[in-house]
Design an enzyme around this catalytic site. Structure first.
Site, PDB file in Angstrom:
ATOM      1  N   HIS A  42      16.717  10.549   3.624  1.00  0.00           N
ATOM      2  CA  HIS A  42      16.399  11.246   2.374  1.00  0.00           C
ATOM      3  C   HIS A  42      15.487  12.442   2.634  1.00  0.00           C
ATOM      4  CE1 HIS A  42      17.454   7.469  -0.155  1.00  0.00           C
ATOM      5  NE2 HIS A  42      18.490   8.265  -0.012  1.00  0.00           N
ATOM      6  N   CYS A  99      18.717   0.617  10.561  1.00  0.00           N
ATOM      7  CA  CYS A  99      17.419   0.261  11.144  1.00  0.00           C
ATOM      8  C   CYS A  99      17.448  -1.218  11.533  1.00  0.00           C
ATOM      9  CB  CYS A  99      16.302   0.516  10.131  1.00  0.00           C
ATOM     10  SG  CYS A  99      14.687  -0.075  10.681  1.00  0.00           S
ATOM     11  N   GLU A 129      19.254   0.941   0.552  1.00  0.00           N
ATOM     12  CA  GLU A 129      18.907  -0.198   1.412  1.00  0.00           C
ATOM     13  C   GLU A 129      19.076  -1.512   0.656  1.00  0.00           C
ATOM     14  OE1 GLU A 129      14.878  -2.239   3.018  1.00  0.00           O
ATOM     15  OE2 GLU A 129      15.070  -0.114   3.538  1.00  0.00           O
ATOM     16  N   SER A 221      13.450  10.160  -1.445  1.00  0.00           N
ATOM     17  CA  SER A 221      12.917   9.180  -0.486  1.00  0.00           C
ATOM     18  C   SER A 221      12.030   8.160  -1.180  1.00  0.00           C
ATOM     19  CB  SER A 221      12.116   9.898   0.611  1.00  0.00           C
ATOM     20  OG  SER A 221      11.390   8.964   1.386  1.00  0.00           O
ATOM     21  N   SER A 222      12.428   6.896  -1.101  1.00  0.00           N
ATOM     22  CA  SER A 222      11.671   5.818  -1.754  1.00  0.00           C
ATOM     23  C   SER A 222      10.273   5.685  -1.178  1.00  0.00           C
ATOM     24  CB  SER A 222      12.419   4.492  -1.595  1.00  0.00           C
ATOM     25  OG  SER A 222      11.623   3.412  -2.017  1.00  0.00           O
ATOM     26  N   SER A 266      10.971   9.904   6.405  1.00  0.00           N
ATOM     27  CA  SER A 266      12.122  10.782   6.639  1.00  0.00           C
ATOM     28  C   SER A 266      11.718  12.224   6.911  1.00  0.00           C
ATOM     29  CB  SER A 266      13.062  10.738   5.419  1.00  0.00           C
ATOM     30  OG  SER A 266      13.453   9.421   5.130  1.00  0.00           O
TER      31      SER A 266
END
Length: 642
Positions: A42, A99, A129, A221-222, A266
């Site tokens: 992200h 990952c 995810e 991006s979380s 990220s």
């Protein structure tokens, strides 16, 4: 004066860096357009850089447009089991850059779903995810961000709870508490990535110390969003930017402030450096560390240095329960499985720290997860063989640990290398139970080291060292032993002719005739193994290593002045102790026996002494004769009978 403070642990995490490196490597290997299922990470800037390197993102809806042998890379967030099977069924070349920590979560939910557990995922239900993890438990997971959606969990529920790797710890704890309040049987796995929790804690601490807080990372991006939320709760002047171009003027024009900077997992280094450089009013150097350029540079420079059997030095970038991950300055990171580090079950997180350097040996160039597999054990073994050979050639010793007992001896280990010790070389004496030595460590001498048909035979001896030690001790003892000394020893062995008594490691013989002034049939009648006794040194033969001992010499000879103690004609009391054909022996005192001839036992005619007497019987007798020289006393029972 403006001051910029960069948080530790900012930027690319292990999983993201791995995914980017794999994408670049894959493109280089196949030399054609590579596809990623969704944006690899992200971060728009990184995605654009990847496009420049012929790596393009596609959506799930585009899978049907792919052709057989097209190369598709699964991003670090992972995908569902169903989509994974679809990719394989289409004949695509699938590169899995999920990952490893996400993969482990997928494995856990699949296992416990099959065991009948309700799966709870703490996280954002729209995050790729979480969507991927849910796909490994038949999309039946309950997804809860802050304790919602848990109504169907009851006291009868069996629950397995996991977390999105980038979730905030406080959310995990909140949901876990609620689940435990509802269900009795709960299996929980805190799967928040260590890098995430560390990054969040450091960012929180830094945001308490600054005037402005700049959080750099993709808007999708979380983990970056969570960093922003954490920092915002402490510092009201917190902003979220994707790159240096979004930094507002009010920060850039403020000449007297402290600015804190952190970045999501990220965010590559070069974006962070651009932002810091802009806020620090410095020009960006041409030598700015470009993450993409570095990755490609490593591929070119280190290709020839990475091969099976090579030793490499790497920096630890992540430590899990079962593995240690290293940056080895290569197109792929290295991984050391726990089985290649330690056999003692120690916690890897206690043994290793992120940032430490470690040397290991390459045992596989690429595993299923695209890592270079390394081994500490094999490096130790290589060094161990050198040390064992040197010990054999130089006649030095090594300390080994006994691992198992086998036919004919025991197996010991030195730096993971098996060494055979014959049973006859374990002690100076015969050993009945070799299992007692398992787990023990001791020094040995290498008595054989040979290589035949690529197999190395190593044989060691402990007895050889014990023998040398014993010789040294014995030499000291022999030099100080003298006739006439009284010393203490321990009874070690018993025979019919005497007892062997150890004195400071030296064995001496206590002959049966020297045990007592009285008659001793067998040494075992008066002594037992392990007895500590004082002995008199009768003689010392250093040349032939013979030592004669006596116990009776420590007491006065009872035959001294026997004529005065037992005058002829006196009547004495005694105890019958044994018989002979010619009479009965009577004990008068320890060491002094008298003989009653068969003719002096009774007025009646008897065939044998036992016809009139019993062993142990107390009798009264008259002394007929006494000879101290011959150690004889003649007695008569008949003469005192009425």
């Amino acid at each position: 004066m403006r001051k910029v403070m960069l948080a530790e642990k900012a930027g690319f995490c292990f999983g993201v860096k791995r995914a980017v490196d794999m994408a670049l490597l894959t493109q280089k290997e196949y030399n054609k357009k590579i596809y990623t299922l969704g944006e690899l990470i992200h971060n728009n800037d990184v995605v654009d850089k990847l496009k420049d390197n012929n790596v393009y993102p596609i959506g799930i809806e585009d899978i049907d447009n792919l052709k057989e042998n097209d190369v598709i890379l699964i991003r670090s967030h992972g995908i569902s089991e169903e989509i994974y099977k679809i990719l394989l069924s289409k004949g695509l070349t699938v590169i899995n850059a999920t990952c490893p920590f996400v993969t482990k979560i997928q494995e856990k939910v699949k296992k416990y779903n099959e065991l009948g557990y309700d799966i709870v995922i703490v996280g954002d239900k729209y995050h790729p995810e979480v969507i991927g993890i849910n796909g490994w438990c038949d999309n039946k997971a309950i997804i809860s961000k802050q304790g919602e959606n848990l109504e169907n969990i009851t006291s009868e529920s069996k629950v397995c709870i996991v977390s999105q790797t980038t979730e905030k710890l406080e959310n995990w704890e909140k949901v876990l508490k609620e689940v435990k309040n509802r269900a009795i049987e709960v299996i929980s796995f805190n799967t928040i990535c260590n890098a995430t929790s560390e990054r969040q804690k450091i960012a929180k601490d830094l945001s308490n110390k600054v005037d402005f807080m700049v959080v750099i990372g993709g808007k999708q991006s979380s983990n970056t969003t969570k960093l922003y939320e954490i920092c915002k709760s402490n510092c009201n002047e917190t902003i979220h930017v994707e790159n240096s171009g979004e930094i507002p003027e009010n920060i850039l024009k403020n000449k007297n402030c402290v600015i804190g900077v952190t970045a999501g997992a990220s965010t590559p280094d070069w974006i962070i450096e651009e932002a810091i450089s802009k806020m620090s009013e410095n020009q960006i150097s041409n030598e700015t560390n470009n993450e993409m350029a570095d990755a490609m540079k490593f591929i070119a420079e280190n290709e020839g240095k990475i091969y099976v059997g090579a030793s490499v030095t790497g920096e630890i970038i992540q430590v899990s329960e079962k593995e240690v991950f290293l940056n080895i300055n290569y197109k792929r990171d290295g991984v050391i499985p726990k089985s290649e580090i330690d056999d003692d079950g120690k916690d890897l997180k206690e043994l290793f720290t992120v940032g430490d350097k470690i040397v290991a040996k390459i045992i596989k160039l690429k595993d299923a997860d695209n890592y270079v597999v390394l081994s500490v054990k094999e490096l130790q073994r290589e060094q161990g063989y050198k040390e064992i050979k040197e010990a054999f050639e130089n006649k030095t010793t090594l300390n080994v640990v006994v691992k198992e007992d086998v036919k004919g001896g025991i197996i010991a280990s030195y730096k993971g290398i098996r060494i055979f010790i014959p049973a006859s070389h374990v002690e100076l004496f015969h050993v009945d139970n070799l299992k007692e030595y398992i787990g023990k460590s001791f020094d040995v001498a290498i008595i054989e080291y040979s290589t035949k048909k690529r197999q190395t035979k190593i044989v060691a001896s402990r007895r050889a060292l014990l023998s040398k030690e014993k010789e040294k001790v014995e030499e000291t003892v022999w030099n100080k032993l003298e006739e006439g000394q009284v010393v203490e020893g321990e009874v070690k062995r018993l025979t019919d002719f005497g007892a062997f008594v150890e004195i400071e490691g030296v064995d001496g013989l206590l002959h049966v005739s020297e045990i007592s002034w009285g008659r001793v049939e067998k040494p075992a009648d008066v002594l037992k193994i392990g007895d500590k006794i004082k002995v008199y040194v009768l003689s010392v033969d250093k040349e032939n290593k013979k030592l004669s001992l006596s116990v009776k010499k420590l007491t006065e000879n009872p035959w001294n002045n026997v004529e005065e103690k037992y005058p002829v004609g006196s009547v004495v009391l005694g105890k019958v102790i044994r018989f002979a054909d010619f009479g009965a022996f009577v004990k008068l005192e320890p060491g002094v026996d008298g003989l009653v001839h068969i003719s002096e036992i009774s007025h009646k005619r008897i065939a044998k002494p036992s016809d009139a007497l019993n062993v142990g019987e107390e009798i009264k007798a008259k002394i007929l004769e006494v000879s101290s020289e011959e150690k004889k006393i003649g007695l008569s029972i008949r003469e005192v009978e009425e």
